[in-house]
Design an enzyme around this catalytic site. Structure first.
Site, PDB file in Angstrom:
ATOM      1  N   CYS A 126      70.203  13.236  19.897  1.00 28.84           N
ATOM      2  CA  CYS A 126      70.177  11.979  19.138  1.00 28.84           C
ATOM      3  C   CYS A 126      70.826  12.326  17.810  1.00 28.84           C
ATOM      4  CB  CYS A 126      68.744  11.489  18.939  1.00 28.84           C
ATOM      5  SG  CYS A 126      68.630  10.108  17.776  1.00 28.84           S
ATOM      6  N   CYS A 186      76.671   8.205  19.002  1.00 29.28           N
ATOM      7  CA  CYS A 186      75.311   7.871  19.414  1.00 29.28           C
ATOM      8  C   CYS A 186      75.129   8.329  20.856  1.00 29.28           C
ATOM      9  CB  CYS A 186      75.127   6.357  19.316  1.00 29.28           C
ATOM     10  SG  CYS A 186      73.539   5.782  19.950  1.00 29.28           S
ATOM     11  N   ASN A 187      74.085   9.113  21.103  1.00 28.06           N
ATOM     12  CA  ASN A 187      73.823   9.601  22.459  1.00 28.06           C
ATOM     13  C   ASN A 187      73.390   8.470  23.377  1.00 28.06           C
ATOM     14  OD1 ASN A 187      73.646  12.857  22.443  1.00 28.06           O
ATOM     15  ND2 ASN A 187      73.138  12.004  20.453  1.00 28.06           N
ATOM     16  N   ASP A 196      77.376   3.743  15.702  1.00 36.36           N
ATOM     17  CA  ASP A 196      76.042   4.173  16.131  1.00 36.36           C
ATOM     18  C   ASP A 196      75.114   2.969  15.992  1.00 36.36           C
ATOM     19  OD1 ASP A 196      73.814   5.852  16.738  1.00 36.36           O
ATOM     20  OD2 ASP A 196      73.421   6.169  14.615  1.00 36.36           O
ATOM     21  N   SER A 197      73.917   3.102  16.557  1.00 36.41           N
ATOM     22  CA  SER A 197      72.927   2.045  16.370  1.00 36.41           C
ATOM     23  C   SER A 197      72.468   1.986  14.907  1.00 36.41           C
ATOM     24  CB  SER A 197      71.719   2.315  17.257  1.00 36.41           C
ATOM     25  OG  SER A 197      71.187   3.579  16.943  1.00 36.41           O
TER      26      SER A 197
HETATM   27  N1  DGL Z   1      71.519   7.937  16.905  1.00 38.93           N
HETATM   28  C1  DGL Z   1      71.161   7.324  18.152  1.00 38.93           C
HETATM   29  C2  DGL Z   1      71.323   8.331  19.287  1.00 38.93           C
HETATM   30  O1  DGL Z   1      72.042   9.289  19.140  1.00 38.93           O
HETATM   31  C3  DGL Z   1      69.811   6.699  18.029  1.00 38.93           C
HETATM   32  C4  DGL Z   1      69.565   5.688  19.094  1.00 38.93           C
HETATM   33  C5  DGL Z   1      68.509   4.634  18.810  1.00 38.93           C
HETATM   34  O2  DGL Z   1      68.830   3.693  18.110  1.00 38.93           O
HETATM   35  O3  DGL Z   1      67.396   4.743  19.363  1.00 38.93           O
HETATM   36  O4  DGL Z   1      70.804   8.171  20.359  1.00 38.93           O
END
Ligand code: DGL
Length: 288
Positions: free
Chosen positions: A201, A79-80, A16-17
């Site tokens: 998210c 991560c979406n 994920d980010s």
């Molecule tokens: N958890 C990430 C998602 O599901 C967050 C993305 C982000 O870093 O803005 O989109």
């Protein structure tokens, strides 16, 4: 040792980010407790949701390359935003199986909505990409002869980008005095007729209790189902491993890599994966 059992022992790479994807890791640990996991959070570059497609893709390749070099048997995009931006390009580039969150969230939402009125909250990139809308249309087309699914095949979808939420959750939600005000300012937009809310998210599941509370006590709404795509995503991972005879049953080891400063990372991870419950992970810093 056979090739199959060699592969079974290999870790599942989850990324994920930031630390939102830990909500997916938690679901995986619930239903696949005997797997080895490598989690990677690119916290230093968060939020991905405000970046361009090119920027997200570049960072995604770095993460995927790292996990593949660690000999993962499959990748889970927890991560979406990355799923919306890079899933198809990753699938083209890499040979190993890759599971993402969006198609799984969509299946769950369509299985649960009774009135075909779905509200989606996510990052700017996810919402602008229309990835959920497109996936819902794709799913409906593929299932148009299945009467159980969306009888009239017309789903009303409303979407809202909630730019402030992800960074606040990443940096310790409880430390923001105005957190409920901010959350309320987004949730009060929910279409009063929507019976299903998708948390698009992975960070949002960390504040599920606050979301539920506001919906129950403060906001006029008709939401009956809150969809966390992590649930079906973990189920899809299990299904894939079972089908391909790749389940690991021997040991369980969790490594968490973060691009964040290690002290800060330790403090935040402890909030999401409390040591009293999760005591078998090691955290390492990584420069991507
Ligand atoms: N958890 C990430 C998602 O599901 C967050 C993305 C982000 O870093 O803005 O989109």
């Amino acid at each position: 040792m056979s090739i199959i059992s060699d592969i079974s022992n290999m870790p599942i790479g989850v990324f994920d980010s930031g630390f939102g994807g830990l909500t997916v890791l938690k679901q995986l640990l619930k239903i696949l407790p005997n797997e080895n996991y490598i989690y990677l959070g690119d916290n230093i570059n968060i939020p991905y949701g405000d970046k361009t497609k090119e920027e997200i893709e570049k960072l995604t390749f770095k993460m995927a390359d790292f996990l593949i070099n660690q000999k993962c048997k499959m990748l889970v995009i927890a991560c979406n935003t990355i799923s919306a931006c890079s899933y198809s390009i990753l699938k083209d580039k890499y040979q190993i199986p890759i599971i993402e969150v969006i198609s799984n969230g969509v299946k769950d939402a369509l299985n649960n909505t009774k009135n075909n009125n779905i509200y989606i909250i996510g990052t700017e990139f996810t919402i602008q990409s229309n990835a959920y809308k497109n996936e819902i249309n794709k799913y409906n087309k593929a299932n148009k002869n299945n009467n159980k699914i969306n009888k009239n095949n017309k789903v009303k979808i409303t979407q809202l980008a909630c730019r402030k939420l992800c960074p606040m959750i990443e940096n310790d939600w409880s430390s923001y005095d105005n957190r409920l005000e901010v959350l309320n300012s987004y949730l009060e937009n929910i279409d009063e007729n929507s019976d299903t809310l998708i948390l698009a998210c992975t960070h949002y599941t960390h504040i599920l209790d606050d979301i539920k509370n506001l919906l129950q006590n403060n906001i006029k709404n008709n939401v009956k189902n809150i969809i966390d795509p992590a649930y079906y995503t973990a189920a899809s991972v299990k299904q894939y491993l079972e089908k391909n005879n790749l389940l690991n049953n021997n040991n369980n080891n969790i490594k968490i890599y973060t691009t964040e400063n290690i002290q800060k990372a330790n403090r935040i991870i402890d909030i999401f994966l409390p040591k009293e419950i999760y005591n078998n992970y090691a955290i390492k810093h990584l420069n991507l």
